[in-house]
Scaffold this motif. Structure first.
Motif, mmCIF file in Angstrom:
data_model
loop_
_atom_site.group_PDB
_atom_site.id
_atom_site.type_symbol
_atom_site.label_atom_id
_atom_site.label_comp_id
_atom_site.label_asym_id
_atom_site.label_seq_id
_atom_site.Cartn_x
_atom_site.Cartn_y
_atom_site.Cartn_z
ATOM 1 N N TYR A 158 -6.852 4.754 8.802
ATOM 2 C CA TYR A 158 -5.884 3.933 8.745
ATOM 3 C C TYR A 158 -4.403 4.220 9.082
ATOM 4 O O TYR A 158 -4.316 5.338 8.926
ATOM 5 N N PRO A 173 -6.044 -4.144 2.995
ATOM 6 C CA PRO A 173 -5.960 -3.086 1.785
ATOM 7 C C PRO A 173 -7.084 -3.168 0.887
ATOM 8 O O PRO A 173 -7.467 -2.124 0.001
ATOM 9 N N ILE A 219 -2.920 -7.384 7.238
ATOM 10 C CA ILE A 219 -2.500 -6.343 6.795
ATOM 11 C C ILE A 219 -2.211 -6.290 5.395
ATOM 12 O O ILE A 219 -2.055 -4.913 4.925
ATOM 13 N N ASP A 221 -0.498 2.827 7.618
ATOM 14 C CA ASP A 221 0.546 1.824 7.292
ATOM 15 C C ASP A 221 1.687 1.732 8.111
ATOM 16 O O ASP A 221 2.120 2.757 8.513
ATOM 17 N N SER A 270 4.854 1.639 6.389
ATOM 18 C CA SER A 270 5.805 1.603 5.699
ATOM 19 C C SER A 270 7.047 2.233 6.040
ATOM 20 O O SER A 270 6.955 3.035 7.050
ATOM 21 N N CYS A 323 0.817 -1.127 0.097
ATOM 22 C CA CYS A 323 0.146 -0.042 -0.105
ATOM 23 C C CYS A 323 0.900 1.218 -0.039
ATOM 24 O O CYS A 323 0.278 2.520 0.019
ATOM 25 N N HIS A 324 2.041 1.144 -0.223
ATOM 26 C CA HIS A 324 2.909 2.442 -0.139
ATOM 27 C C HIS A 324 4.332 2.364 -0.811
ATOM 28 O O HIS A 324 5.220 1.623 -0.482
ATOM 29 N N CYS A 368 -5.446 7.484 5.637
ATOM 30 C CA CYS A 368 -4.302 6.613 5.815
ATOM 31 C C CYS A 368 -3.030 7.426 6.351
ATOM 32 O O CYS A 368 -2.743 8.221 5.606
ATOM 33 N N LEU A 401 -2.186 -1.435 7.567
ATOM 34 C CA LEU A 401 -2.019 -1.615 6.208
ATOM 35 C C LEU A 401 -0.367 -2.139 5.817
ATOM 36 O O LEU A 401 0.553 -1.447 6.596
ATOM 37 N N TYR A 402 -0.068 -3.062 5.053
ATOM 38 C CA TYR A 402 1.392 -3.317 4.809
ATOM 39 C C TYR A 402 1.913 -2.485 3.702
ATOM 40 O O TYR A 402 0.749 -2.174 2.527
ATOM 41 N N GLY A 403 2.987 -1.863 3.730
ATOM 42 C CA GLY A 403 3.494 -1.080 2.757
ATOM 43 C C GLY A 403 5.029 -0.950 3.231
ATOM 44 O O GLY A 403 5.501 -1.166 4.325
ATOM 45 N N TYR A 420 -9.712 -0.729 2.167
ATOM 46 C CA TYR A 420 -9.089 0.626 2.267
ATOM 47 C C TYR A 420 -9.110 1.131 0.732
ATOM 48 O O TYR A 420 -9.507 2.443 0.501
#
Length: 658
Positions: free
Chosen positions: A562, A651, A646, A564, A566, A14-15, A489, A613-615, A654
């Motif tokens: 949200y 995502p 995540i 993330d 990252s 997500c990033h 986010c 979120l995963y980023g 999101y």
């Protein structure tokens, strides 16, 4: 690495960033390094030196790359042929090593002489055993290369042809990272990253490097950057990914953008729009593999309005809109309509990206119509939320001395004082998570709108637009529309430093609110268990609370907020707290706090872990670890269920993916 198998949802990063160096201003050292050095440390020069001298690229295909790449490739092929042909003569490689050694020595001697004009190697007693050789080296070097220009040319040639010299130079440069000052170290790392990716002339190749480190079917949220207004030097008019001619918009099928039109020539000077057009091309060719966002900067919107007013026939506006009778934003013919409401829905961009550190608040008046549009269409907003090396480089403005909304105390007589004196320190104030509470909470948002209504710098047209969108700010019954359902986010979840600050703050009452009140966290700008605003509490939270507690509290209170992980996920020390956050238990909740009565919060459906979120922040995080390393580390340190949550489930909600 195994592919996504079974019925699992696709993995989504997500990033990620894939913009090239052509979209980055050259004077990133401005505001961090001393004035003269910041101009000397020109990003383009640094990239060129790193690109062609210190670590030139050797393409496996001689038909790719620049002329320098091809020459380097041919030299490599010649060296390989010679070694293959004469391997039965063991002395040949040894002779080559001696020649390299004889070239490296005068190179080092010249560099040392630059720092010490009176240097004579024969003066050192410990070198008496080779004194004759050293005197010969000095004589030959200084006689053959007496002028500075000759010495520089010689060093550049040696660096270019001898890998051992390049490795030595690169090792010395890497040591510079250990110089004092976190901003100096971070800036140098950023320069190295720009140099590392300077070999890529277009965003397609950078995306390929990213996706090759993930399982097949992985998707990426691609975040552009608009750095034109950060006062760090001008951007190139025509990025290299456009080569010799500017690509016509969709082959010229857009009225007013033919091969020889004035609009097309104007577009050639719009660096950011060219970046966006390439992302649109990527979306067209890669489909669901990428989810590009649109970058928003208030200054671009203001400049856009001014240009359109002065010359209506020039390039179409970036953002133009009507307001319907229902108070909704309706996009007119503009660039944002091209990206957000394309005729082909497959080309639709997925969200908005903002970077407040570039010198603006997220509640800037130019952004409010777009936030209303985002709420109505459930469009996610990604905001940068940590401090770093990308920030506004211009002079501090007088209006920055006070916060536009918050007050010093409950008397509400003076606005909150912001005491920083340098622009690089002000990025914290613009990026502060508490700024978003001014958008999310109706009472604070009404206070913001009322401030704009009495502001002499706000035009009557802007005031009327705000009334049409949200209602009269002085109305005692409240606004007819608000932004409490805004989907936001927080990129980087506040940053690694704020997570560590939370962990060590054992006596800070603000950092313990997540344990005392696990259902909703800190009351932030309100009195506990009351609907009444408390400017004193808001000031205390602003000045003393860590951003982890603040963002987590906002996530507990607003179902569309949200965050993330990252960039900071490169540090393994964050994972214990991350696991604790993913498993956060609200406990037994009897009633919703009065100050959250406006929020549609379904507690069982909105656990904290459902909005993390995963980023990775590719490619900025590359100075620490590769993407495949980050992916493997995250999968190893989280359970399969936690990782899938995540990186696969969250995502999709999101991004509004069914």
């Amino acid at each position: 690495m195994a592919n996504n198998t079974g019925k699992k949802k696709p993995l989504i990063n997500c990033h990620a960033h894939i913009f090239t160096g052509d979209y980055v201003p050259p004077l990133l050292g401005k505001g961090i390094l001393p004035p003269l050095i910041s101009w000397v440390a020109h990003l383009k020069v640094f990239i060129w030196v790193m690109r062609y001298i210190v670590m030139p690229i050797r393409w496996p295909d001689p038909n790719r790359g620049t002329v320098v790449d091809k020459i380097t490739y041919q030299i490599k092929q010649l060296r390989k042929w010679l070694y293959d042909k004469y391997t039965f003569f063991p002395i040949v490689p040894r002779i080559a090593e001696v020649i390299q050694f004889m070239l490296v020595l005068p190179t080092l001697f010249i560099v040392l002489c630059w720092f010490d004009k009176k240097l004579r190697l024969g003066d050192y007693p410990k070198l008496q055993s080779v004194n004759g050789f050293l005197e010969l080296l000095e004589t030959v070097t200084l006689n053959l290369l007496p002028e500075l220009l000759h010495q520089i040319i010689f060093i550049l040639i040696v660096l270019f042809f001898l890998k051992v010299t390049r490795n030595l130079a690169y090792s010395i440069l890497r040591k510079i990272v250990k110089l004092p000052g976190k901003f100096n170290r971070a800036l140098f790392v950023r320069y190295l990253q720009m140099a590392e990716f300077a070999k890529y002339k277009n965003q397609f190749d950078i995306l390929d490097r990213l996706k090759d480190q993930y399982p097949t079917g992985t998707q990426f949220v691609v975040l552009p950057m608009d750095m034109k207004f950060m006062k760090a030097g001008g951007l190139v008019a025509r990025p290299k990914e456009y080569k010799n001619e500017l690509k016509d918009l969709r082959g010229g099928d857009v009225e007013g953008y033919g091969p020889y039109s004035k609009n097309r020539l104007l577009l050639n000077k719009q660096n950011y729009l060219l970046q966006m057009e390439k992302l649109r091309d990527l979306k067209e060719t890669r489909g669901d593999e990428i989810h590009p966002f649109v970058f928003l900067h208030p200054q671009r919107l203001r400049q856009d309005q001014k240009n359109t007013a002065n010359n209506p026939k020039q390039l179409k506006p970036y953002f133009d809109f009507n307001i319907t009778e229902e108070g909704k934003v309706e996009l007119k013919d503009c660039w944002l309509k091209r990206y957000l409401e394309p005729e082909d829905s497959k080309l639709k961009f997925s969200g908005f990206k903002i970077y407040p550190a570039l010198g603006y608040y997220p509640f800037d008046i130019e952004l409010l119509p777009l936030w209303k549009y985002a709420v109505d269409h459930k469009i996610p907003i990604m905001t940068h939320c940590t401090t770093g090396t990308i920030f506004y480089r211009g002079w501090k403005k007088r209006s920055w001395n006070r916060h536009p909304v918050y007050y010093m105390g409950n008397s509400a007589t003076k606005k909150l004082r912001l005491s920083a004196t340098r622009s690089r320190n002000y990025q914290r104030y613009f990026t502060h998570p508490l700024n978003f509470l001014c958008l999310l909470h109706p009472e604070l948002f009404q206070q913001l709108l009322n401030n704009y209504h009495v502001d002499k710098n706000v035009t009557q047209e802007q005031k009327q637009n705000l009334i049409k969108l949200f209602g009269e700010p002085w109305a005692t019954e409240g606004l007819k529309n608000n932004l409490s359902e805004l989907k936001i986010c927080f990129g980087h979840y506040g940053g690694l430093a704020e997570w560590k600050k939370y962990l060590v703050a054992d006596r800070n009452p603000h950092s313990n609110q997540l344990f005392k009140r696990p259902a909703f966290g800190s009351a932030l700008a309100h009195k506990v268990d009351s609907s009444e605003l408390s400017w004193y509490n808001a000031r205390a939270a602003w000045e003393e609370m860590d951003w982890y507690t603040m963002i987590t509290s906002l996530m507990l209170q607003y179902p569309n907020v949200y965050a993330d992980i990252s960039y900071m996920l490169h540090d393994e020390s964050i994972f214990p707290l991350l696991k604790q956050t993913l498993g956060h238990n609200r406990g037994e909740v009897k009633t919703t706090p009065p100050h959250l009565s406006h929020v549609k919060l379904d507690l069982p459906k909105h656990p904290l872990g459902s909005r993390i979120l995963y980023g990775t922040d590719f490619y900025m995080v590359r100075s620490h670890k590769t993407e495949k390393d980050l992916l493997g580390q995250t999968q190893a340190l989280l359970s399969e269920e936690e990782f899938d949550l995540i990186a696969r489930s969250n995502p999709k909600s999101y991004l509004n993916i069914s």
